[in-house]
Design a protein around this motif. Structure first.
Motif, PDB file in Angstrom:
ATOM      1  N   TYR A 242       0.972  -0.955   0.029  1.00 37.51           N
ATOM      2  CA  TYR A 242      -0.210   0.014   0.023  1.00 37.51           C
ATOM      3  C   TYR A 242       0.789   1.267   0.042  1.00 37.51           C
ATOM      4  O   TYR A 242       1.920   1.327   0.960  1.00 37.51           O
ATOM      5  N   GLY A 243       0.426   2.030  -0.789  1.00 38.15           N
ATOM      6  CA  GLY A 243       1.273   3.454  -1.060  1.00 38.15           C
ATOM      7  C   GLY A 243       0.966   4.415  -0.043  1.00 38.15           C
ATOM      8  O   GLY A 243      -0.238   4.298   0.658  1.00 38.15           O
ATOM      9  N   PRO A 244       1.273   5.499   0.043  1.00 35.45           N
ATOM     10  CA  PRO A 244       0.788   6.571   1.074  1.00 35.45           C
ATOM     11  C   PRO A 244      -0.838   7.035   0.635  1.00 35.45           C
ATOM     12  O   PRO A 244      -1.210   7.425   1.706  1.00 35.45           O
ATOM     13  N   SER A 245      -1.102   7.062  -0.308  1.00 34.32           N
ATOM     14  CA  SER A 245      -2.395   7.478  -0.570  1.00 34.32           C
ATOM     15  C   SER A 245      -3.350   6.151  -0.703  1.00 34.32           C
ATOM     16  O   SER A 245      -4.552   6.471  -0.786  1.00 34.32           O
ATOM     17  N   SER A 247      -3.149   3.349  -2.438  1.00 41.21           N
ATOM     18  CA  SER A 247      -3.224   2.584  -3.692  1.00 41.21           C
ATOM     19  C   SER A 247      -2.291   1.491  -3.403  1.00 41.21           C
ATOM     20  O   SER A 247      -1.200   1.875  -2.703  1.00 41.21           O
ATOM     21  N   VAL A 248      -2.301   0.559  -4.266  1.00 38.57           N
ATOM     22  CA  VAL A 248      -1.517  -0.676  -4.273  1.00 38.57           C
ATOM     23  C   VAL A 248      -0.309  -0.513  -5.179  1.00 38.57           C
ATOM     24  O   VAL A 248      -0.556  -0.049  -6.353  1.00 38.57           O
ATOM     25  N   GLN A 249       0.864  -0.647  -4.848  1.00 40.03           N
ATOM     26  CA  GLN A 249       2.146  -0.343  -5.236  1.00 40.03           C
ATOM     27  C   GLN A 249       2.883  -1.865  -5.850  1.00 40.03           C
ATOM     28  O   GLN A 249       3.107  -2.373  -4.756  1.00 40.03           O
ATOM     29  N   PRO A 250       2.982  -2.245  -6.993  1.00 39.33           N
ATOM     30  CA  PRO A 250       3.691  -3.489  -7.142  1.00 39.33           C
ATOM     31  C   PRO A 250       5.110  -3.163  -7.135  1.00 39.33           C
ATOM     32  O   PRO A 250       5.664  -2.241  -7.652  1.00 39.33           O
TER      33      PRO A 250
END
Length: 358
Positions: A242-245, A247-250
Motif C-alpha cells: 500500500y502506498g501513502p495514498s 493505492s496498491v504499489q507493485p
C-alpha cells in the motif's frame, strides 16, 4: 555432514535372516535410504545457503525473501532473447501487460516433505510383509545358518524342520501369495510414484531425464537446459504494498533460488533410478508369474538352490510340493548353510517317500 545422515545408518544394517529378495530390498532399503538422504540434504540449509534470496528496491530484503518463499515465484516461459542482453536469465525479463504467461514455481516449498513421504510409501510393502511373515523363516532356520553346529543339536533341528514340513504340507500357499502381493505392491508403488512426481512437477518429470540426456547431444549454441527451465535458479516475484495514498504499489523483484542447484540433480538421479527400478520390478513380476504357473521352473530353481543334493531327491520333493511349500523351502535355502541344507533335503525326501530319515 555426518550428523545429518547419521539417522540413515540404521537402514544400512544387514538382516541376519533373509525373508525377501534383491529386487524387494532395492525398494525398502536402497530407495528409502536415497529418499531420506535427499530429504535431509534439502532441509539442511546450513550446507547449501539460504533457500531463496530476493532483490528489490524499497522493501526490506528479509521481508521480500519470506514473502516470495511463502507465495512462490514465477518465470515467463514465452519470453525470448539473448541472456545478458535482452533478458537476465531464461524466463526472466520485463513484464508486458497481457503479453506474458506466468509459470509459478511452488514445488520447492514441498520437496523435503514429498521425498520423505515417498520414502514411507516405499517402506509400506516391507512393513506389510514383515507383519504377515511373522518371523516364520527366522524360527525355522533355528541357527542352522551357521556352518559350525553341534551334531546332536543339528540332528534335532533338522528333525523339527522335516516334521514341520510334513505336518504343514499344502497349507502354506497363503503365506507365499502374501509375499507375491507385496511384490505387486512394490511395482504399483514405483510406477505410481513416477506419475506422482510428474504431477508434482507440473507434468515435467516423465520426460525430464530424457531431456537432460538429449541436451548433452545438442550443439552448445542451441541448447535449452531443461534443468534451468524446470528448476530455475533465477525467478521473479511481485510484492504488492500500500502506498501513502492507499493505492496498491507493485514491486517487481528478482529472486535467486540456490536450493534448485540441489533439486535439479536430485530429480535427474531419481528419474533414472525410478525407471530402472520399475523395469526390474516388472521383470521380477514376470519371473514370479512364471514360477507360480510353472512346476518345471520351480524344479529348476530348487535344483539350483540345493545344488549339492542328488537330483532324485529334489524331484521327489518338487513333485509333492505346492507353491507355498516350495516357497518356504526355497527361502530356507537362502539362509541355511549349504551342507546342512543338503542333509535337510535328503531327510525331507526320505520322509515324503515314507522312509525313516537317517
Amino acid at each position: 555432514m555426518f550428523d545429518v545422515f547419521g539417522s540413515v545408518k540404521g537402514l544400512l544394517k544387514l538382516d541376519s535372516v533373509c525373508i525377501d529378495n534383491n529386487v524387494f530390498r532395492l525398494h525398502y532399503k536402497a530407495t528409502v535410504i536415497i529418499l531420506i538422504a535427499f530429504s535431509l540434504l534439502v532441509t539442511s540449509r546450513q550446507y547449501i545457503g539460504d533457500p531463496i534470496d530476493c532483490i528489490v528496491d524499497d522493501i526490506p530484503l528479509n521481508v521480500m525473501d519470506t514473502y516470495c518463499w511463502i507465495y512462490s515465484t514465477f518465470t515467463l516461459p514465452n519470453i525470448g532473447g539473448e541472456v545478458g542482453k535482452d533478458i537476465v536469465q531464461p524466463g526472466v525479463g520485463a513484464l508486458k501487460a497481457g503479453d506474458n504467461e506466468k509459470k509459478y514455481h511452488k514445488y520447492y516449498q514441498w520437496v523435503c516433505f514429498t521425498l520423505f513421504f515417498q520414502a514411507i510409501l516405499f517402506y509400506v510393502p516391507r512393513y506389510l510383509w514383515k507383519s504377515w511373515e511373522g518371523g516364520r523363516i527366522k524360527m525355522l532356520v533355528l541357527d542352522l545358518n551357521c556352518p559350525v553346529v553341534n551334531d546332536d543339536c543339528k540332528s534335532d533341528r533338522k528333525k523339527l524342520l522335516v516334521d514341520y514340513f510334513t505336518s504343514n504340507m499344502h497349507t502354506q500357499n497363503f503365506y507365499a501369495f502374501r509375499f507375491f502381493v507385496c511384490e505387486i505392491l512394490n511395482f504399483v508403488n514405483v510406477v505410481g510414484q513416477i506419475y506422482f512426481m510428474d504431477f508434482f512437477l507440473d507434468g515435467e518429470f516423465s520426460t525430464y531425464g530424457a531431456q537432460v540426456v538429449g541436451m548433452t547431444e545438442m550443439d552448445p549454441a542451441d541448447r535449452i537446459d531443461p534443468m534451468s527451465r524446470i528448476f530455475p535458479k533465477v525467478t521473479k516475484c511481485t510484492f504488492h504494498k500500500y502506498g501513502p495514498s492507499g493505492s496498491v504499489q507493485p514491486f517487481d523483484g528478482l529472486c535467486i533460488l540456490p536450493l534448485n542447484i540441489v533439486n535439479e540433480k536430485i530429480y535427474v538421479f531419481l528419474w533414472f533410478w525410478f525407471i530402472v527400478l520399475a523395469i526390474l520390478s516388472g521383470l521380477s513380476l514376470a519371473y514370479r508369474a512364471a514360477v507360480v504357473a510353472g512346476p518345471k521352473l520351480r524344479l529348476i530353481l530348487l535344483r539350483a538352490r540345493a545344488r549339492l543334493s542328488p537330483q532324485t531327491q529334489i524331484e521327489t520333493i518338487a513333485r509333492k510340493c505346492q507353491i507355498g511349500d516350495w516357497f518356504v523351502l526355497y527361502q530356507l535355502g537362502k539362509n541355511i548353510d549349504p551342507l546342512i541344507y543338503k542333509e535337510l533335503v535328503a531327510d525331507l525326501a526320505d520322509k515324503l517317500d515314507g522312509k525313516d530319515p537317517v
